[in-house]
Design a protein around this motif. Structure first.
Motif, mmCIF file in Angstrom:
data_model
loop_
_atom_site.group_PDB
_atom_site.id
_atom_site.type_symbol
_atom_site.label_atom_id
_atom_site.label_comp_id
_atom_site.label_asym_id
_atom_site.label_seq_id
_atom_site.Cartn_x
_atom_site.Cartn_y
_atom_site.Cartn_z
ATOM 1 N N SER A 125 -40.077 -27.853 34.942
ATOM 2 C CA SER A 125 -41.119 -27.496 35.900
ATOM 3 C C SER A 125 -40.956 -28.242 37.214
ATOM 4 O O SER A 125 -41.258 -27.726 38.279
ATOM 5 N N ILE A 155 -44.744 -28.998 40.498
ATOM 6 C CA ILE A 155 -45.495 -27.824 40.065
ATOM 7 C C ILE A 155 -46.709 -27.500 40.925
ATOM 8 O O ILE A 155 -47.209 -26.373 40.899
ATOM 9 N N ASN A 213 -50.662 -24.051 40.435
ATOM 10 C CA ASN A 213 -49.592 -24.657 39.648
ATOM 11 C C ASN A 213 -48.585 -23.596 39.227
ATOM 12 O O ASN A 213 -48.954 -22.572 38.628
ATOM 13 N N SER A 232 -44.053 -23.563 38.286
ATOM 14 C CA SER A 232 -42.872 -24.415 38.208
ATOM 15 C C SER A 232 -42.033 -24.294 39.475
ATOM 16 O O SER A 232 -41.957 -23.235 40.113
ATOM 17 N N CYS A 289 -43.614 -33.700 29.727
ATOM 18 C CA CYS A 289 -43.322 -32.602 28.808
ATOM 19 C C CYS A 289 -44.048 -31.345 29.275
ATOM 20 O O CYS A 289 -45.250 -31.394 29.574
ATOM 21 N N ASP A 290 -43.326 -30.244 29.330
ATOM 22 C CA ASP A 290 -43.946 -28.930 29.496
ATOM 23 C C ASP A 290 -44.149 -28.368 28.096
ATOM 24 O O ASP A 290 -43.174 -28.141 27.361
ATOM 25 N N ARG A 300 -45.928 -25.418 25.674
ATOM 26 C CA ARG A 300 -46.577 -24.114 25.576
ATOM 27 C C ARG A 300 -47.472 -24.107 24.341
ATOM 28 O O ARG A 300 -47.013 -24.270 23.210
ATOM 29 N N CYS A 326 -50.336 -24.721 33.617
ATOM 30 C CA CYS A 326 -49.263 -23.958 34.253
ATOM 31 C C CYS A 326 -49.285 -22.532 33.700
ATOM 32 O O CYS A 326 -49.967 -22.256 32.714
ATOM 33 N N THR A 367 -48.727 -22.715 29.396
ATOM 34 C CA THR A 367 -47.958 -23.957 29.394
ATOM 35 C C THR A 367 -48.765 -25.056 30.084
ATOM 36 O O THR A 367 -49.457 -24.806 31.063
ATOM 37 N N ARG A 404 -48.419 -29.041 31.583
ATOM 38 C CA ARG A 404 -47.557 -30.165 31.970
ATOM 39 C C ARG A 404 -48.319 -31.452 31.647
ATOM 40 O O ARG A 404 -49.411 -31.688 32.164
ATOM 41 N N TRP A 459 -39.723 -28.127 28.119
ATOM 42 C CA TRP A 459 -38.862 -29.054 28.873
ATOM 43 C C TRP A 459 -39.428 -30.453 28.737
ATOM 44 O O TRP A 459 -40.645 -30.621 28.622
ATOM 45 N N LYS A 460 -38.558 -31.443 28.722
ATOM 46 C CA LYS A 460 -39.022 -32.829 28.668
ATOM 47 C C LYS A 460 -38.054 -33.698 29.454
ATOM 48 O O LYS A 460 -36.851 -33.417 29.534
#
Length: 541
Positions: A48, A51, A107, A109, A191-192, A194, A223, A227, A229, A266-267
Motif C-alpha cells: 500500500s 495510502i 485512502n 494504495s 500490515c495490509d 483484508r 482501505c 482492507t 492498514r 502485504w507486510k
C-alpha cells in the motif's frame, strides 16, 4: 491545457513515482514536454505504501484528469479517533470551508494511485517515460542541464526535477546538498489485512498503549476492498520473519481483529526519518518529494507534501520557460517548499517525540497527559497522535503581498483551516462560467486569476491586460450567484483577490494601482536577489 509553444529542450524528471508522475502531468498541462527517467526496470506493484491522500492533493490530480477517479476508488474517511488503552480520548472531523469537490481524506494504495496516473501519462504525447535509466552524473550551464546515464549516454534538458525518492544519496552528493536530520530507533510494522471490521470503514483510529501493544502505539486506516492498514510501533530489534514463522504475528493481528478470517496482503517494517536538504533549488535542478525531505508518516505528510512540491515546481518552470517570469521565480520554489518541509518536520518530529519520548522527563509528561485526557478537555489539546496533512500557507513568501486587514493568526486547531487571505489556499466552491458549471479551483489553475467583488474599480482589466502570461478577471457576483465562494472568502465590497496558478491567494487589494505591483511580486520580480551572469544561483544558495 495551455497552448503556448515551448521553445526549449524538454524538462527532465528523475523518478516515476507519484511526485514525478504529477510533475510530468502538470508540466504537460502547461505545454511543457518532459522525459521521465526511472532506474527501475518497471513499476513495482507491491504494497500500500503511501495510502492517505488529502483533499487538496486530489484537487491537484483532478487538474490532470485523475483526482475524481482516485477519490471514487478510494475509501473516504472524515473522522479521526484517538484512544488511550481502552478509552476514547477524543475524535474530530474536518472543516469544509466553501463547498469542496473532495472529502478531507481518501485512502487508496500508492500502487493503485500510480496506475491511474500512468494511464493519464499514456494519454499525453508530450511525456516520454523511460524505465531502466540510472543517472550517474549531472552537469548544467546557463543553457540547460545534462544527465549522464550508467551506460555512458547523455540526455539534455532545459531543467531537471529530481523526484527519485528517499534513497538518492548519490544524486544529492552530485548536487552538493546536505540532507541533515536524524532517524528514529523504533521500527514500525505495517500490515495490509483484508478482513471484515464492521463500523471501522470510515474512520482513522489511533491507539496509545493498547493492551495488544503495551507501551507502544497502533494506527489503523481503512482501505478499499475490505482492507485495513495496521501500523504497530515495535522495538528496534523487531524481527518480522521470526514473528511470522512462530505464529506470533497471527496472535498480534487477532488481538485487534478477533476470531475472524483474514488475509495478509502485504507486510513490511520501516524505520522513520526526519531529514531535509539544505537547498531545494540547485541552479536548473529542483529537488522534490522524498528526495528533498523525509518525515514520519503520522499525519500523512509525505506524499501529500511531495505533490505540493510538484505543483509549485511545475507552474514556476512553465512561467520561466515560456518567458512570462524571470529566472528568479525559481528561487521562490526553495523559499516556499523548504519552509513547508521545515514545518512538516517540526510537526512530525513533535509527534514522534510524543510517541517515542527521547528522555525520562518527556516520558513522564506523556503519561500524565494521556491519563488526564480521559477527563480533562485541556489535556486533550496536548495529546499528539499526528496532526494530519494540510496545505502549507505561504504567508511569509516573497511572492505574497500582505494585507493588514487580514493578518495570519497562526496555525489553527486540528482539523481546521485558517481564514482565507494572502498566502492561504483558495477555498473551493462551485461557480458558473460562460462554459457552464465549474469549480473555482479549476479556473484558478489556468493562470493568474483576479476575482473582483462588487464595487471594485475599473482599472482591474487594464492591469490584467498588461501582465505577461495568462491572466483572467472574473466578477464574484457573476460567477458565484449562490454566494458560497464569496462567503468562504469573506470578500468585502471593492476587493480584488489575486490568485496564483497553484490556487494560493497572492494578494487581496482594494486599489487597482496595487494590482501590477502585486502581480509583479507574485511573478518573482524581487530586486533583493542576486544572480550570477549565467542566471544560476550562487553555489551557496
Amino acid at each position: 491545457m495551455i497552448t503556448a509553444s515551448w521553445q526549449a529542450a524538454p524538462v527532465l524528471v528523475l523518478g516515476a513515482g507519484p511526485v514525478g508522475q504529477t510533475t510530468a502531468l502538470l508540466l504537460a498541462r502547461w505545454g511543457v514536454p518532459t522525459i521521465v527517467l526511472d532506474q527501475r526496470p518497471h513499476r513495482d506493484k507491491i504494497g500500500s505504501k503511501a495510502i492517505c491522500q488529502q483533499r487538496d492533493v486530489l484537487d491537484v490530480w483532478e487538474a490532470v484528469g485523475a483526482g475524481r477517479r482516485i477519490a471514487d476508488e478510494g475509501v473516504t474517511w472524515t473522522t479521526a479517533r484517538t484512544f488511550h488503552r481502552g478509552t476514547e480520548l477524543f475524535s474530530y472531523t474536518f472543516a469544509e470551508p466553501g463547498r469542496p469537490a473532495f472529502p478531507p481524506f481518501v485512502n487508496i494504495s500508492q500502487t493503485r494511485t500510480e496506475e491511474v496516473l500512468d494511464e493519464r501519462i499514456a494519454a499525453e504525447p508530450s511525456i516520454d517515460v523511460r524505465w531502466g535509466h540510472r543517472v550517474t552524473g549531472v552537469e548544467q550551464d546557463g543553457e540547460g542541464v545534462r544527465v549522464r546515464l550508467d551506460d555512458g549516454r547523455e540526455l539534455a534538458g532545459s531543467y531537471l526535477v529530481v523526484c527519485a525518492g528517499a534513497r538518492c544519496d548519490d544524486l544529492r552528493r552530485l548536487l552538493g546538498v546536505r540532507f541533515d536530520g536524524h532517524s528514529f530507533d523504533d521500527r514500525f510494522l505495517i500490515c495490509d489485512i483484508r478482513t471484515d471490521l464492521p463500523g471501522w470503514a470510515s474512520e482513522r483510529r489511533f491507539y496509545f498503549d493498547p493492551e495488544w501493544n503495551p507501551g507502544r502505539q497502533v494506527l489503523i486506516h481503512p482501505c478499499p476492498d475490505s482492507t485495513f492498514r495496521i501500523d504497530w510501533q515495535v522495538p528496534a530489534d523487531y524481527d518480522l520473519e521470526a514473528e511470522a514463522a512462530s505464529g506470533a504475528l497471527d496472535t498480534r493481528i487477532r488481538r485487534i481483529i478477533g476470531d475472524r478470517d483474514y488475509e495478509i496482503v502485504w507486510k513490511s517494517v520501516y524505520r522513520f526519518h526526519s531529514r531535509v536538504v539544505d537547498r531545494m533549488r540547485c541552479g536548473r535542478v529542483l529537488l522534490a518529494g522524498d528526495a528533498a525531505h523525509l518525515v514520519s508518516p503520522f499525519g500523512a505528510r509525505g506524499l501529500n507534501s511531495g505533490v505540493a512540491d510538484a505543483e509549485n515546481a511545475a507552474w514556476k518552470l512553465a512561467y520561466v520557460g515560456h518567458g512570462w517570469a524571470p529566472d528568479a521565480l525559481l528561487d521562490s520554489y526553495h523559499d516556499e517548499r523548504h519552509a513547508a518541509a521545515r514545518e512538516n518536520l517540526a510537526v512530525t518530529t513533535a509527534t514522534m517525540d510524543f510517541l517515542v519520548p527521547p528522555d525520562e522527563q518527556r516520558a513522564r509528561r506523556r503519561i500524565d497527559i494521556l491519563t488526564r485526557a480521559a477527563e480533562d478537555p485541556e489535556a486533550r489539546k496536548d495529546v499528539d497522535s499526528g496532526r494530519l496533512s494540510e496545505p502549507f500557507w505561504y504567508v511569509d513568501s516573497p511572492l505574497t503581498t500582505a494585507d493588514p486587514q487580514r493578518p495570519f493568526a497562526g496555525r489553527p486547531p486540528r482539523g481546521q483551516v485558517p481564514p482565507a487571505g494572502p498566502g492561504v489556499l483558495l477555498p473551493d466552491a462551485p461557480v458558473v462560467t460562460p462554459r457552464g458549471p465549474g469549480r473555482i479551483r479549476e479556473l484558478a489553475r489556468d493562470g493568474f486569476l483576479l476575482l473582483t467583488a462588487p464595487g471594485a474599480d475599473d482599472g482591474v482589466l487594464t492591469a490584467a491586460a498588461a501582465a505577461p502570461g495568462p491572466v483572467r478577471v472574473l466578477a464574484l457576483d457573476e460567477i458565484d450567484p449562490g454566494g458560497a465562494l464569496t462567503a468562504a472568502l469573506g470578500a468585502r465590497p471593492g476587493e480584488v483577490w489575486l490568485v496564483r496558478p497553484d490556487a494560493h491567494v497572492a494578494a487581496v487589494l482594494t486599489d487597482h494601482r496595487d494590482i501590477t505591483p502585486a502581480l509583479t511580486r507574485a511573478l518573482g520580480h524581487d530586486t533583493t536577489r542576486k544572480e550570477n551572469s549565467d542566471g544560476l544561483l550562487p553555489a551557496g544558495r
